[in-house]
Scaffold this active site. Structure first.
Site, PDB file in Angstrom:
ATOM      1  CG  PHE A   1      -0.566   3.316  -7.098  1.00 51.27           C
ATOM      2  CD1 PHE A   1      -0.155   2.961  -8.335  1.00 51.27           C
ATOM      3  CD2 PHE A   1      -0.028   4.297  -6.479  1.00 51.27           C
ATOM      4  CE1 PHE A   1       0.833   4.075  -8.931  1.00 51.27           C
ATOM      5  CE2 PHE A   1       0.662   5.360  -6.832  1.00 51.27           C
ATOM      6  CZ  PHE A   1       1.238   4.975  -8.104  1.00 51.27           C
TER       7      PHE A   1
ATOM      8  CG  LEU B   1       4.816   7.271  -5.757  1.00 52.80           C
ATOM      9  CD1 LEU B   1       4.282   7.437  -7.358  1.00 52.80           C
ATOM     10  CD2 LEU B   1       4.913   8.792  -5.190  1.00 52.80           C
TER      11      LEU B   1
ATOM     12  CE1 TYR C   1      -4.813   7.462  -1.721  1.00 55.72           C
ATOM     13  CE2 TYR C   1      -6.482   6.767  -3.110  1.00 55.72           C
ATOM     14  CZ  TYR C   1      -6.018   7.527  -2.355  1.00 55.72           C
ATOM     15  OH  TYR C   1      -7.099   8.876  -2.026  1.00 55.72           O
TER      16      TYR C   1
ATOM     17  CG  ASP D   1     -22.233  10.567   7.800  1.00 61.38           C
ATOM     18  OD1 ASP D   1     -22.996  11.337   7.401  1.00 61.38           O
ATOM     19  OD2 ASP D   1     -21.943   9.457   7.516  1.00 61.38           O
TER      20      ASP D   1
ATOM     21  CE1 TYR E   1       4.842   4.116   3.944  1.00 55.96           C
ATOM     22  CE2 TYR E   1       6.658   3.651   2.887  1.00 55.96           C
ATOM     23  CZ  TYR E   1       5.511   3.877   2.895  1.00 55.96           C
ATOM     24  OH  TYR E   1       5.001   4.282   1.588  1.00 55.96           O
TER      25      TYR E   1
END
Length: 379
Positions: A316, A318, A291, A223, A100
């Site tokens: 985007f 957060l 996002y 699907d 991250y």
């Protein structure tokens, strides 16, 4: 009530030996020049804390362990919070894996959002009292532990009438949905949006928040077996239309919209072909906001989409948003979202798991046991 005790030299040296590698987590250490004074002075301390920790990055099921952390000093501007609940989010897993973009220094305690009850406060803290419910806002690392001590500026007081599991999970996913609905174009009642990844928690929140405001939603799902049941579930949440990707393998997808207006805003959390399908639905001058990228495939945009439709592509994140001057505005939006949850206008599936069963919850969050609801640890 604050927990007060005298700290003798021997106790301080024990704390020091237990916490050398955890110094950045604010574990108390001995101060050789003040031992005599501290032996006779009262220091406000947190209770010992049971925590999920990792000392290096790697597979979460291999590098995490549950340990006891010693008490932490509650300084004058600090608030000690007894955690009530905290979720396991995909971003939590990514932080442990080390992939991250923003992650705490290791060794670290896991978790990033949650809800807790104030246990004790420092002498200079105003506006918070023992018994108040609080969430870290912006989110803050270290929520996977029984007691958490952080500066009062971290904590946002919320109503104790808030459903605990929603208070614990309100920031990362529902706030992302609300910000994206509000921050890119002006949507009015009667307008429409389109999104892929509609079964995700963000997707479900977008459906419900749009419906609450009179905005139509067109939703794309992959699907899968049981897709009819999935469609019915999303429509019960307020979705106007739900299509599988294979249903959209037609020349003119807009012919499927019946009386719905062409959407001006689209949301993409998948990438690849699913992102292209969102773009096909957008009207002239429309905007697609990305996002996430669950498929790990790139977004491909035709030249004609830019030249003849004048589409805009935005992103985007957060965490970046909440580090701006709009962080306080986000707290008001969190209160709005908690009100909707309390009214039953915002809901999503979760499974509450006792903290002692952390590794079972982690296995479910990692997908080892098939598709599972959001895992929320309770303390």
């Amino acid at each position: 009530m604050a927990w007060v005790r005298s700290v003798a030299p021997k106790a301080l040296m024990i704390a020091r030996s237990r916490s050398q590698s955890w110094s950045h987590l604010r574990v108390p250490q001995a101060r050789t020049l003040s031992l005599t004074v501290r032996a006779f002075s009262a220091t406000v301390m947190s209770p010992p804390s049971k925590a999920v920790v990792y000392e290096h990055h790697g597979p979460p099921d291999a590098v995490t362990r549950v340990i006891e952390l010693p008490p932490v000093e509650v300084k004058e501007n600090d608030v000690c919070v007894k955690m009530l609940a905290a979720p396991i989010n995909p971003s939590d897993i990514n932080r442990i894996e080390g992939v991250y973009p923003v992650r705490p220094q290791v060794p670290a305690v896991g978790g990033y959002e949650g809800v807790g009850e104030v246990h004790s406060v420092g002498s200079a803290v105003k506006g918070l009292l023992p018994g108040d419910w609080v969430i870290p806002s912006p989110p803050s690392s270290g929520t996977w532990q029984t007691y958490l001590v952080k500066d009062q500026s971290v904590w946002h007081k919320i109503s104790k009438d808030s459903p605990m599991e929603y208070a614990a999970t309100i920031t990362v996913n529902p706030l992302t949905a609300l910000r994206m609905l509000e921050d890119f174009i002006t949507l009015n009642s009667g307008d429409a949006i389109v999104q892929n990844g509609a079964t995700s928690i963000v997707g479900q929140c977008i459906i419900q928040l749009a419906r609450y405001r009179g905005i139509h939603s067109i939703n794309i799902i992959r699907d899968r077996a049981g897709s009819d049941e999935v469609k019915e579930k999303l429509k019960n949440l307020g979705a106007d239309e739900v299509f599988t990707e294979s249903q959209l393998e037609v020349k003119n997808v807009k012919g499927l919209l019946a009386n719905l207006p062409e959407p001006a805003l689209g949301f993409n959390c998948v990438g690849g072909n699913a992102a292209s399908l969102v773009l096909k639905f957008l009207r002239q001058g429309g905007t697609m906001v990305t996002y996430g990228g669950m498929s790990k495939k790139p977004i491909t945009v035709s030249t004609s989409s830019f030249i003849f439709k004048d589409l805009s592509l935005r992103g985007f994140w957060l965490q970046k948003f909440m580090s701006t001057d709009k962080a306080n505005e986000c707290r008001s939006m969190i209160d709005y979202l908690l009100d909707r949850a309390q009214e039953g206008k915002l809901k999503y599936e979760m499974e509450l798991v006792p903290f002692n069963n952390f590794h079972t919850a982690l296995d479910k969050a990692l997908g080892k046991l098939g598709s599972q609801p959001k895992q929320v640890l309770t303390f």
